[in-house]
Design a protein around this motif. Sequence first.
Motif, PDB file in Angstrom:
ATOM      1  N   GLY A  63       0.765  -1.104   0.041  1.00 31.09           N
ATOM      2  CA  GLY A  63      -0.119  -0.127  -0.064  1.00 31.09           C
ATOM      3  C   GLY A  63       0.796   1.382  -0.065  1.00 31.09           C
ATOM      4  N   ARG A  64       1.950   1.300   0.518  1.00 38.16           N
ATOM      5  CA  ARG A  64       2.751   2.301   0.553  1.00 38.16           C
ATOM      6  C   ARG A  64       3.435   2.766  -0.936  1.00 38.16           C
ATOM      7  NH1 ARG A  64       4.284   7.240   1.764  1.00 38.16           N
ATOM      8  NH2 ARG A  64       6.612   7.551   1.972  1.00 38.16           N
ATOM      9  N   ALA A  65       3.732   1.572  -1.502  1.00 36.14           N
ATOM     10  CA  ALA A  65       4.009   1.759  -2.849  1.00 36.14           C
ATOM     11  C   ALA A  65       2.894   2.305  -3.751  1.00 36.14           C
ATOM     12  CB  ALA A  65       4.407   0.315  -3.463  1.00 36.14           C
ATOM     13  N   ALA A  66       1.760   1.733  -3.518  1.00 38.09           N
ATOM     14  CA  ALA A  66       0.700   2.366  -4.299  1.00 38.09           C
ATOM     15  C   ALA A  66       0.584   3.853  -4.033  1.00 38.09           C
ATOM     16  CB  ALA A  66      -0.746   1.609  -3.859  1.00 38.09           C
ATOM     17  N   ALA A  67       0.557   4.342  -2.699  1.00 35.93           N
ATOM     18  CA  ALA A  67       0.475   5.603  -2.417  1.00 35.93           C
ATOM     19  C   ALA A  67       1.595   6.474  -3.195  1.00 35.93           C
ATOM     20  CB  ALA A  67       0.484   6.036  -0.932  1.00 35.93           C
ATOM     21  N   ILE A  68       2.777   6.176  -3.191  1.00 32.77           N
ATOM     22  CA  ILE A  68       3.719   6.774  -3.665  1.00 32.77           C
ATOM     23  C   ILE A  68       3.746   6.828  -5.337  1.00 32.77           C
ATOM     24  CG2 ILE A  68       6.373   6.726  -4.371  1.00 32.77           C
ATOM     25  CD1 ILE A  68       6.817   5.363  -1.412  1.00 32.77           C
ATOM     26  N   LEU A  69       3.374   5.773  -5.870  1.00 29.59           N
ATOM     27  CA  LEU A  69       3.086   5.747  -7.280  1.00 29.59           C
ATOM     28  C   LEU A  69       1.946   6.759  -7.562  1.00 29.59           C
ATOM     29  CD1 LEU A  69       3.661   1.791  -8.144  1.00 29.59           C
ATOM     30  CD2 LEU A  69       4.944   4.027  -8.753  1.00 29.59           C
ATOM     31  N   ALA A  75       0.970   9.334  -6.063  1.00 32.84           N
ATOM     32  CA  ALA A  75       1.483  10.770  -5.919  1.00 32.84           C
ATOM     33  C   ALA A  75       2.446  10.893  -7.072  1.00 32.84           C
ATOM     34  CB  ALA A  75       1.960  10.957  -4.470  1.00 32.84           C
ATOM     35  N   ALA A  76       3.018  10.166  -7.598  1.00 31.70           N
ATOM     36  CA  ALA A  76       3.997  10.356  -8.708  1.00 31.70           C
ATOM     37  C   ALA A  76       3.776  11.168  -9.875  1.00 31.70           C
ATOM     38  CB  ALA A  76       4.773   9.175  -8.975  1.00 31.70           C
ATOM     39  N   THR A  77       4.607  11.966 -10.495  1.00 32.54           N
ATOM     40  CA  THR A  77       4.292  12.774 -11.604  1.00 32.54           C
ATOM     41  C   THR A  77       5.063  12.375 -12.614  1.00 32.54           C
ATOM     42  OG1 THR A  77       5.825  14.631 -11.042  1.00 32.54           O
ATOM     43  CG2 THR A  77       3.691  14.997 -10.185  1.00 32.54           C
ATOM     44  N   VAL A  78       4.577  12.737 -13.986  1.00 36.44           N
ATOM     45  CA  VAL A  78       5.325  12.363 -15.146  1.00 36.44           C
ATOM     46  C   VAL A  78       5.957  13.343 -15.671  1.00 36.44           C
ATOM     47  CG1 VAL A  78       4.942  11.488 -17.446  1.00 36.44           C
ATOM     48  CG2 VAL A  78       3.615  10.572 -15.668  1.00 36.44           C
ATOM     49  N   ARG A 111       1.587  -7.069  -6.110  1.00 32.15           N
ATOM     50  CA  ARG A 111       0.575  -6.467  -6.972  1.00 32.15           C
ATOM     51  C   ARG A 111       1.355  -5.763  -8.175  1.00 32.15           C
ATOM     52  NH1 ARG A 111      -2.512  -9.341  -4.903  1.00 32.15           N
ATOM     53  NH2 ARG A 111      -4.148  -9.067  -3.689  1.00 32.15           N
ATOM     54  N   THR A 112       0.743  -5.355  -9.063  1.00 31.31           N
ATOM     55  CA  THR A 112       1.018  -4.790 -10.352  1.00 31.31           C
ATOM     56  C   THR A 112       0.353  -3.327 -10.475  1.00 31.31           C
ATOM     57  OG1 THR A 112       1.464  -6.908 -11.498  1.00 31.31           O
ATOM     58  CG2 THR A 112       1.304  -4.919 -12.911  1.00 31.31           C
ATOM     59  N   PHE A 113       1.060  -2.312 -10.823  1.00 32.79           N
ATOM     60  CA  PHE A 113       0.508  -1.088 -10.766  1.00 32.79           C
ATOM     61  C   PHE A 113       1.083  -0.356 -12.339  1.00 32.79           C
ATOM     62  CE2 PHE A 113       1.321  -1.323  -6.197  1.00 32.79           C
ATOM     63  CZ  PHE A 113      -0.086  -1.507  -5.906  1.00 32.79           C
ATOM     64  N   VAL A 114       0.271   0.312 -12.775  1.00 34.31           N
ATOM     65  CA  VAL A 114       0.384   1.017 -13.924  1.00 34.31           C
ATOM     66  C   VAL A 114       0.110   2.790 -13.715  1.00 34.31           C
ATOM     67  CG1 VAL A 114       0.215   1.617 -16.540  1.00 34.31           C
ATOM     68  CG2 VAL A 114       0.119  -0.628 -15.444  1.00 34.31           C
ATOM     69  N   VAL A 115       0.939   3.520 -13.943  1.00 28.64           N
ATOM     70  CA  VAL A 115       0.850   4.880 -13.680  1.00 28.64           C
ATOM     71  C   VAL A 115       0.679   5.429 -15.189  1.00 28.64           C
ATOM     72  CG1 VAL A 115       1.596   7.316 -13.122  1.00 28.64           C
ATOM     73  CG2 VAL A 115       2.290   5.022 -11.657  1.00 28.64           C
ATOM     74  N   SER A 170       8.484  10.931 -11.063  1.00 27.63           N
ATOM     75  CA  SER A 170       9.038  11.605 -10.167  1.00 27.63           C
ATOM     76  C   SER A 170       8.270  11.752  -9.264  1.00 27.63           C
ATOM     77  CB  SER A 170       9.292  13.136 -10.659  1.00 27.63           C
ATOM     78  OG  SER A 170      10.006  14.049  -9.837  1.00 27.63           O
ATOM     79  N   TRP A 171       9.036  11.853  -7.743  1.00 24.53           N
ATOM     80  CA  TRP A 171       8.328  11.692  -6.655  1.00 24.53           C
ATOM     81  C   TRP A 171       8.972  12.358  -5.613  1.00 24.53           C
ATOM     82  CZ3 TRP A 171       9.539   9.018  -1.918  1.00 24.53           C
ATOM     83  CH2 TRP A 171       8.512   9.077  -0.991  1.00 24.53           C
TER      84      TRP A 171
END
Length: 386
Positions: free
Chosen positions: A152-158, A160-163, A257-261, A187-188
């Motif tokens: 969940g921490r990884a999800a929160a960072i991703l 909040a990340a910007t392109v 888990r797999t995430f895509v930004v 970028s985060w």
Amino acid sequence: MRGRPRGGDAIDAAVDERDAVGFVAVPRGPDPTSRYLTGRDFDADLVFVRVAGETHLRVPSTVEPPSLPVASVRVDDRPPGKAAAAVLAEHAASEGTVLAPQTIPHDAALHLESAGYDLASTAAVEDARAVKDDDERDAIEAAQRAATRGVGRAAAILSAATVEAADDRDGGRVGDDRDDDGEAVLSWDGAPLSTERLRRQVNATLAAEGVDTAGATTVRPGIRGDGNEPVELRPGEPIVVSVGPRGPTGYRGALARTFVVDPDGGWERRAHVACDAARKVSLVEADPGDDAGFLGSELRAETAAFGFSMADEVTRDVGGGIGLAAREDPPLDGDRELVAGNVLRIRSAVTHPDHGRVELTDVLVVGEDGPRLLGDAPTGLDPSRW
């Protein structure tokens, strides 16, 4: 925190059934079997002898002999096989059949045989470890809760990340916010977000939850790298975050888990639907009495049903037992029957050389009333929906 010794009843039953005089194991170093049998970790080789319903431990003089109320503990610097033979001779008989796991060291087996004992293999400890009691299941569930917070921490960072586009960074210089090939990156917190930065944030959360990362945390981006070398993360690529924390009593969790930004393609969506469908199959095919190998084949078949190659894209490793080790019995191959108390790592994954990887991993308990997944971690690709 220490656990409690386990496996004694199963060993005694195997000894009685085989008309043996005792059981000997020689766990080496921090072996999960040692922790299971004694309830604590040992950094040195240990001689474990079970005879006449009693446990006898022999440890080298290089370690402080522990005080264990359920076992006789003595220092013995003789070779393990000789130390075990001495215990057997003192408490049972000078000859007869001795049960041992297949992993007993060759030199220990030779010493026991030269002392007049016939050695016979038994899987009593492995079989006992495959069925978790209430305390063990609670420990695994606690590790799984920590795993959920870590991912969940990884999800929160991703989320909040910007392109950062290539032409928005320092006049197009290769550096802080882009990969070496000039592609846009994430970028985060004012700096490029790399696999290593994200991994460290996940591990910090796991540590705050009171679990050991066990060296199992990985962040795997798209088709670049194998999760070991740091690379900067990019928008549009699937990012697999996988953890395998170990709790205070040694029991493990497993979650991926797999995430895509900022997604721009369709392959990862189809792969995710396939993996999620396979995950749900485990809730249908993991009742007590079901075949573990059939469950494994169904996980692979369900994933492949969405148009993926069974040979080239669908993962062969769909999981198996989990507990004090990340891989235990029962395997999801062969003809083993699932029983209530089995705890399984359930894994579905698809890999493509041009698109990357999508993976979902969970932990499932086989209960008397059917299977249940531990934790309530979301499964979606969008990190903002966590």
